[in-house]
Design a protein around this motif. Structure first.
Motif, short mmCIF file in Angstrom:
data_model
loop_
_atom_site.label_atom_id
_atom_site.label_comp_id
_atom_site.label_asym_id
_atom_site.label_seq_id
_atom_site.Cartn_x
_atom_site.Cartn_y
_atom_site.Cartn_z
N GLU A 154 17.10 17.86 -2.34
CA GLU A 154 18.54 17.59 -2.24
C GLU A 154 19.11 17.15 -3.57
OE1 GLU A 154 20.74 15.51 1.09
OE2 GLU A 154 18.64 15.34 1.73
N TYR A 155 18.30 16.35 -4.25
CA TYR A 155 18.72 15.86 -5.57
C TYR A 155 18.88 17.02 -6.54
CZ TYR A 155 18.05 13.76 -10.19
OH TYR A 155 18.17 13.40 -11.51
N LEU A 156 17.94 17.95 -6.51
CA LEU A 156 18.01 19.11 -7.39
C LEU A 156 19.27 19.90 -7.13
CD1 LEU A 156 14.46 20.66 -7.70
CD2 LEU A 156 15.83 19.50 -9.42
N GLU A 157 19.55 20.06 -5.86
CA GLU A 157 20.73 20.84 -5.48
C GLU A 157 21.99 20.15 -6.00
OE1 GLU A 157 22.08 23.11 -1.40
OE2 GLU A 157 20.34 21.81 -1.44
N PHE A 158 22.00 18.82 -5.86
CA PHE A 158 23.13 18.05 -6.33
C PHE A 158 23.29 18.18 -7.84
CE2 PHE A 158 24.56 14.10 -8.27
CZ PHE A 158 25.81 13.96 -7.69
N GLN A 159 22.17 18.24 -8.53
CA GLN A 159 22.20 18.35 -9.98
C GLN A 159 22.63 19.73 -10.44
OE1 GLN A 159 22.27 15.63 -11.63
NE2 GLN A 159 20.24 15.19 -12.44
N GLY A 185 0.79 -1.23 0.00
CA GLY A 185 0.00 0.00 0.00
C GLY A 185 0.82 1.27 0.00
N LYS A 186 2.10 1.17 -0.31
CA LYS A 186 2.94 2.37 -0.35
C LYS A 186 3.35 2.68 -1.79
CE LYS A 186 3.41 3.19 4.09
NZ LYS A 186 2.53 4.22 4.62
N VAL A 187 3.67 3.94 -2.01
CA VAL A 187 4.20 4.34 -3.31
C VAL A 187 5.63 4.79 -3.11
CG1 VAL A 187 3.90 5.81 -5.31
CG2 VAL A 187 1.91 5.13 -3.98
N LEU A 188 6.53 4.12 -3.79
CA LEU A 188 7.94 4.46 -3.69
C LEU A 188 8.37 5.15 -4.98
CD1 LEU A 188 10.79 4.06 -2.25
CD2 LEU A 188 11.01 2.07 -3.74
N GLY A 189 9.03 6.29 -4.82
CA GLY A 189 9.57 6.97 -5.98
C GLY A 189 11.07 6.75 -6.06
N ILE A 190 11.57 6.57 -7.27
CA ILE A 190 13.01 6.45 -7.44
C ILE A 190 13.46 7.55 -8.39
CG2 ILE A 190 14.93 4.97 -8.14
CD1 ILE A 190 13.24 2.56 -7.66
N ILE A 191 14.38 8.39 -7.92
CA ILE A 191 14.90 9.45 -8.78
C ILE A 191 16.41 9.28 -8.89
CG2 ILE A 191 13.06 11.10 -8.30
CD1 ILE A 191 14.85 12.41 -6.25
N GLY A 192 16.98 9.97 -9.84
CA GLY A 192 18.42 9.88 -10.02
C GLY A 192 18.79 10.27 -11.43
N ALA A 193 20.07 10.57 -11.60
CA ALA A 193 20.55 11.00 -12.91
C ALA A 193 20.48 9.83 -13.89
CB ALA A 193 21.99 11.50 -12.79
N ASN A 194 20.68 10.07 -15.16
CA ASN A 194 20.74 9.00 -16.15
C ASN A 194 21.87 8.05 -15.78
OD1 ASN A 194 20.15 11.59 -18.45
ND2 ASN A 194 18.68 10.02 -17.91
N GLY A 195 21.61 6.78 -15.95
CA GLY A 195 22.65 5.80 -15.67
C GLY A 195 22.86 5.53 -14.18
N ALA A 196 21.87 5.89 -13.37
CA ALA A 196 22.03 5.67 -11.94
C ALA A 196 21.67 4.24 -11.54
CB ALA A 196 21.16 6.66 -11.17
N GLY A 197 21.09 3.48 -12.48
CA GLY A 197 20.71 2.11 -12.17
C GLY A 197 19.23 1.96 -11.81
N LYS A 198 18.46 2.99 -12.05
CA LYS A 198 17.04 2.95 -11.68
C LYS A 198 16.29 1.87 -12.46
CE LYS A 198 16.21 7.19 -13.04
NZ LYS A 198 17.47 7.68 -13.63
N SER A 199 16.43 1.92 -13.79
CA SER A 199 15.70 0.96 -14.61
C SER A 199 16.18 -0.46 -14.38
CB SER A 199 15.84 1.32 -16.09
OG SER A 199 15.34 2.61 -16.32
N THR A 200 17.48 -0.60 -14.17
CA THR A 200 18.02 -1.93 -13.89
C THR A 200 17.42 -2.49 -12.61
OG1 THR A 200 20.07 -1.26 -14.92
CG2 THR A 200 20.14 -3.22 -13.56
#
Lengths: 304, 293
Positions: free
Chosen positions: A267-272, A83-98
């Motif tokens: 935080e991610y935006l700042e990192f980007q 019952g939870k929704v998890l979001g995964i963010i990250g730059a291209n090639g971060a391994g999200k799709s894998t």
């Protein structure tokens, strides 16, 4: 490999009854990812993949034969309750799709273990199993059958799917005549109408217009309301912030941060290298995302 | 080391939820008791995919579905002209039936091989995006090959009728002979599908391989007459697994005589061996396909 994860567990929990509780978690949680690594092997020379090459270089230790290991996911540990929704963010090639493919059971992990409780439905790359020559009708039937439904179940849901995608008028046209938005609508409709317990969505929300986007949010909320679990990979941070209960930021195969979607996304935006919004302090965070990613249209939030 | 384990304690599990465990195991045979039912569950998908693919293939040309009948007829004519020239026009009256019977069955066999070989590479998107048992893909291609074979059979029956050949109970032996070829082809097809993933130029060799194999099989000539000739050729023919199968098929369908039991048994042994080896080779490797594509 099971021994590896078992030793991990005992390292965390000293008492034996805790280990027992861990085992219970394997059945209680929707998704458990235990120190998972996924490596790809790619051969440096693509021609090394042929018979000719094997025969002509037989017995020789050719340099071409060398494989390069790509560590796409490096030791990710994660629990997602039902019952939870998890979001995964990250730059291209971060391994999200894998990671998504590993959760779906498509890519085998190189080490570690993934436990998923429930029927898995995937919406990974757009147009899964979709053949452009065939009509929308055939594709809906094929997509649902591929996911393991019976013919009768497909017939029962067919009306629902086309109605939801608002494609009744175009369902008998070949799919190659569809716009990318129509494609996306149909794919989303199929994967959400399979009654999944665990729904994996990879960048599937970026093609729809504001109306469809609102509709798909509502559909996902409906699924979550039925204690179903959703994992979303998206570059649309607004979508992540609105939809998710929890968010992880991946970078180069590792989880950098996990927590509240708002905080992690900022935080991610700042990192980007994107400056935080200074103009209006936390009044309208949405607009900041708009500057970042024009694809992620914030209209959907306000318009409807 | 299982893909999907059954829960040891039902109490902890919410009612009826599937439980999947994915561990690191790139190769190795999955438990057949879970794999085969999962494969069987997709039978409707296989049928539907085969039907749609077949329909899609001849969609855009003038004759459309008529090609399914035209193709075998034209092919039969081509080989008839070839054989007629080579033999100076001297052959038995029912040679054309004999030729068609062998040719159609052999084409079925060779298209199983070539289509299976392309089945994994050709569906890379499906493989990367869904968790189907991978064997669904070559099996679909085999079903397509079978669907193409059916119109050939109709053509053959018409020719059979036109040449006033006899029907009898012995013709029923054609069914087991056909099954032997189908199962043997399926086994080899699974091997071809696996090989193609590792050696991308395998499908370039395959047409030559199947062409030579055809000339060594009783398609353009009759098994009985060649086996009686002395020399190397008879020996080569004797070890060709297809020889007894196609030989039995021709005897039963065209001459209405029961084939030799030894031929039938030999064919069955080859078929069983091929399907067992093919299945094991394929499912041992199938988890690696998604990484190799």
């Amino acid at each position: 490999m099971s021994s590896l994860s078992a030793s991990d567990l005992t390292a965390v929990s000293a008492a034996p009854q805790d280990a027992d509780a861990q085992l219970d978690d394997d059945y209680r949680l929707a998704i458990r990812i235990k120190d998972v690594r996924v490596d790809y092997r790619t051969i440096v020379n693509p021609r090394a993949n042929t018979l000719r090459h094997t025969v002509t270089n037989f017995g020789r230790k050719s340099k071409d034969r060398k494989v390069r290991m790509i560590h796409a996911v490096k030791g990710v540990t994660l629990d997602v309750p039902h019952g939870k929704v998890l979001g995964i963010i990250g730059a291209n090639g971060a391994g999200k799709s894998t990671l998504m493919r590993a959760i779906a059971g498509i890519l085998p992990p190189s080490s570690g273990e993934i436990v998923v409780n429930g029927r898995i439905s995937t919406l990974l790359a757009l147009g899964v199993g979709f053949n452009g020559q065939l009509s929308g009708r055939d594709n809906v039937v094929l997509g649902s059958l591929a996911a393991g439904l019976t013919r009768r179940q497909v017939d029962e849901r067919f009306e629902q799917i086309t109605q939801w995608a608002e494609l009744e008028h175009a369902i008998d046209l070949p799919m190659k005549a569809y716009s990318s938005g129509m494609y996306g609508r149909l794919a989303f409709a199929v994967s959400t109408h399979l009654e999944p317990d665990v729904l994996l969505i990879d960048e599937a929300l970026s093609t729809g217009d504001a109306h469809f986007r609102r509709k798909s949010y509502e559909k996902m909320q409906e699924l979550v309301g039925q204690a179903r679990t959703i994992v979303i990979v998206s570059h649309g941070l607004a979508a992540i912030k609105e939809m998710c209960d929890d968010c992880i930021w991946m970078h180069q195969g590792e989880i950098v941060r996990q927590g509240k979607p708002d905080e992690v996304a900022d935080e991610y935006l700042e990192f980007q290298g994107v400056p935080r919004p200074k103009r209006k302090e936390n009044a309208e965070d949405e607009t900041a995302d708009d500057d970042v990613d024009p694809l992620d249209d914030a209209m959907s939030m306000e318009d409807i | 080391m299982l893909d999907t384990t059954s829960p040891p304690r039902a109490a902890a599990v919410p009612a009826g939820l599937e439980h999947h465990v994915f561990r690191s195991r790139r190769t190795g045979v999955p438990r057949l008791r879970t794999y085969l039912p999962e494969l069987w569950q997709r039978r409707e998908f296989v049928y539907e995919l085969a039907r749609c693919t077949l329909r899609g293939q001849n969609y855009t040309n003038v004759f459309g579905q008529l090609w399914l009948v035209l193709n075998p007829l034209l092919m039969g004519l081509v080989y008839y002209v070839l054989a007629d020239i080579l033999s100076n026009g001297k052959h038995a009256a029912n040679y054309f039936s004999m030729l068609l019977a062998g040719l159609f069955l052999y084409t079925f066999f060779s298209s199983i091989l070539s289509q299976s070989a392309g089945s994994i590479i050709g569906s890379s998107r499906l493989i990367l995006n869904s968790r189907l048992p991978r064997m669904v893909l070559p099996v679909t291609q085999m079903v397509i090959a079978f669907m193409r074979f059916l119109p050939c059979l109709v053509v053959f029956l018409v020719v059979h009728e036109l040449q006033h050949l006899q029907w009898g109970l012995a013709a029923l032996y054609a069914i087991p002979a056909f099954l032997e070829v189908a199962v043997f082809g399926a086994g080899l097809g699974l091997v071809c599908a696996t090989l193609q993933v590792y050696f991308r130029d395998f499908s370039n060799f395959l047409p030559y391989l199947t062409r030579i194999w055809m000339f060594m099989s009783p398609v353009l000539w009759e098994l009985q007459t060649q086996l009686s000739k002395p020399g190397l050729k008879a020996d080569v023919i004797a070890i060709n697994p297809l020889a007894p199968m196609i030989g039995s098929w021709g005897d039963a369908l065209v001459y209405n005589v029961s084939p030799r039991p030894a031929w039938m048994l030999e064919g069955a042994a080859w078929a069983v061996a091929a399907i067992v080896i093919g299945t094991l080779v394929f499912i041992r490797r199938e988890r690696e396909f998604s990484v190799r594509l």
